[in-house]
Design a protein around this motif. Structure first.
Motif, short mmCIF file in Angstrom:
data_model
loop_
_atom_site.label_atom_id
_atom_site.label_comp_id
_atom_site.label_asym_id
_atom_site.label_seq_id
_atom_site.Cartn_x
_atom_site.Cartn_y
_atom_site.Cartn_z
N PHE A 68 0.86 -1.18 0.00
CA PHE A 68 0.00 0.00 0.00
C PHE A 68 0.89 1.23 0.00
CE2 PHE A 68 0.82 -1.03 4.43
CZ PHE A 68 1.07 0.19 5.02
N ASP A 69 0.33 2.39 -0.30
CA ASP A 69 1.04 3.66 -0.27
C ASP A 69 0.67 4.41 1.00
OD1 ASP A 69 2.29 3.25 -2.71
OD2 ASP A 69 0.67 4.19 -3.84
N ALA A 70 1.67 4.89 1.73
CA ALA A 70 1.44 5.66 2.95
C ALA A 70 1.87 7.10 2.73
CB ALA A 70 2.23 5.06 4.11
N THR A 71 1.06 8.04 3.19
CA THR A 71 1.42 9.46 3.14
C THR A 71 2.10 9.80 4.46
OG1 THR A 71 -0.47 9.94 1.73
CG2 THR A 71 0.58 11.81 2.82
N LEU A 72 3.39 10.10 4.40
CA LEU A 72 4.22 10.27 5.60
C LEU A 72 4.82 11.68 5.64
CD1 LEU A 72 6.00 6.80 5.57
CD2 LEU A 72 4.09 7.52 7.00
N PRO A 73 5.19 12.17 6.83
CA PRO A 73 5.70 13.54 6.96
C PRO A 73 7.13 13.68 6.46
CG PRO A 73 5.83 12.42 9.05
CD PRO A 73 5.12 11.47 8.13
N THR A 74 7.48 14.91 6.08
CA THR A 74 8.87 15.29 5.85
C THR A 74 9.29 16.22 7.00
OG1 THR A 74 8.24 17.25 4.60
CG2 THR A 74 8.50 15.20 3.36
#
Length: 283
Positions: free
Chosen positions: A76-82
């Motif tokens: 799956f694709d995870a939206t993660l912080p920078t």
């Protein structure tokens, strides 16, 4: 000449400031589990006896699509912080003194992608092979997981074994044929329901303490609609590991610590990076 240098320095400063303001606060990261089937349906099938107890079934069974040794992936694709997420003022939580953050990931059904900047969102997961995404009473396939972000190194890691859970998936299963007293296979979808409009045979996935991925108890249907899924159950077991991209130290995959080393890893990171940063000024 001196004036020209000052102008150039001022322009460079403005350019750097603009770049800092436009730095993306999140990135989309593919998360992939690669494993092997180590326990198949026929190894784990349990059937209900006339007295209500369950016993291991040793009789003949039709072939099941997942067999020991088969390869499986969960992705799956995870939206993660920078880093910009914590520096821009978007993040309103407590700043970690050691730069280590635990990011809870969940699928769109649970959070609708409404967390700041999309951080914490995960796409609907996919599983290779016969198990596939399903709609269970209108609920799309979901997931829950925690990923650790290291602000100092700009890298990600899996928080711990036992953290991942996901469901529901539709897939093939078994039915008990009351007329013949034998177990038959069903291919999935409508073929694996007891009657028109019923849910298909559903699989839930969870990660065990040793890092393996197991299905929950998958109910065995009956050709008798009144029996439902109470005739027995089976499980599948996948042995493998997670893979995440690396950003802070160049390309390649970020190694996932072994479950027994996770506590040591976290302690070492906290010691090495124990440096308090000031909370960004909301203004």
């Amino acid at each position: 000449m001196k004036g020209r240098i000052l102008v150039l320095l001022a322009m460079a400063s403005l350019s750097a400031g603009a770049a800092a303001q436009t730095a993306p606060i999140s990135r989309t990261v593919p998360v992939i589990y690669t494993g092997t089937v180590t326990s198949s349906a026929s190894d784990t099938i349990m059937v209900r006896q006339p007295d209500g107890t369950l016993a291991r079934y040793t009789g003949p069974l039709p072939d099941f699509p997942y067999k020991v040794g088969d390869q499986v992936t969960i992705s799956f694709d995870a939206t993660l912080p920078t880093r910009a997420f914590y520096d821009s003022g978007v993040y309103q939580g407590q700043i970690a003194a050691d730069g280590i953050y635990r990011i809870g990931i969940s699928s769109p059904y649970y959070n609708g992608g409404l967390t700041p900047g999309g951080v914490g969102s995960g796409s609907i997961p996919e599983v290779s092979g016969p198990i596939g995404g399903a709609l269970n009473a209108g609920q799309p396939t979901n997931l829950n997981m925690t990923i650790v972000y290291d602000y100092n190194a700009d890298t990600y890691s899996i928080v711990a074994a036992g953290d991942f859970s996901s469901g529901a998936y539709a897939g093939p299963g078994y039915k008990f044929d009351a007329a013949s007293g034998s177990y038959v296979g069903c291919a999935g979808g409508a073929a694996c329901t007891t009657y028109a409009g019923a849910d298909p045979i559903l699989f839930g996935l969870r990660q065990n303490a040793d890092g393996s991925i197991a299905t929950g108890n998958v109910g065995i249907m009956s050709t008798d609609p009144g029996s439902g899924t109470g005739t027995g159950f089976f499980r599948l077991l996948f042995s493998g590991s997670w893979n995440l991209p690396s950003f802070g130290g160049g390309g390649g995959a970020t190694p996932v610590p072994e479950p027994g080393m996770l506590g040591l890893f976290a302690g070492a990171v906290a010691v090495v990076f124990r440096r308090r940063r000031k909370r960004p000024d909301p203004a």
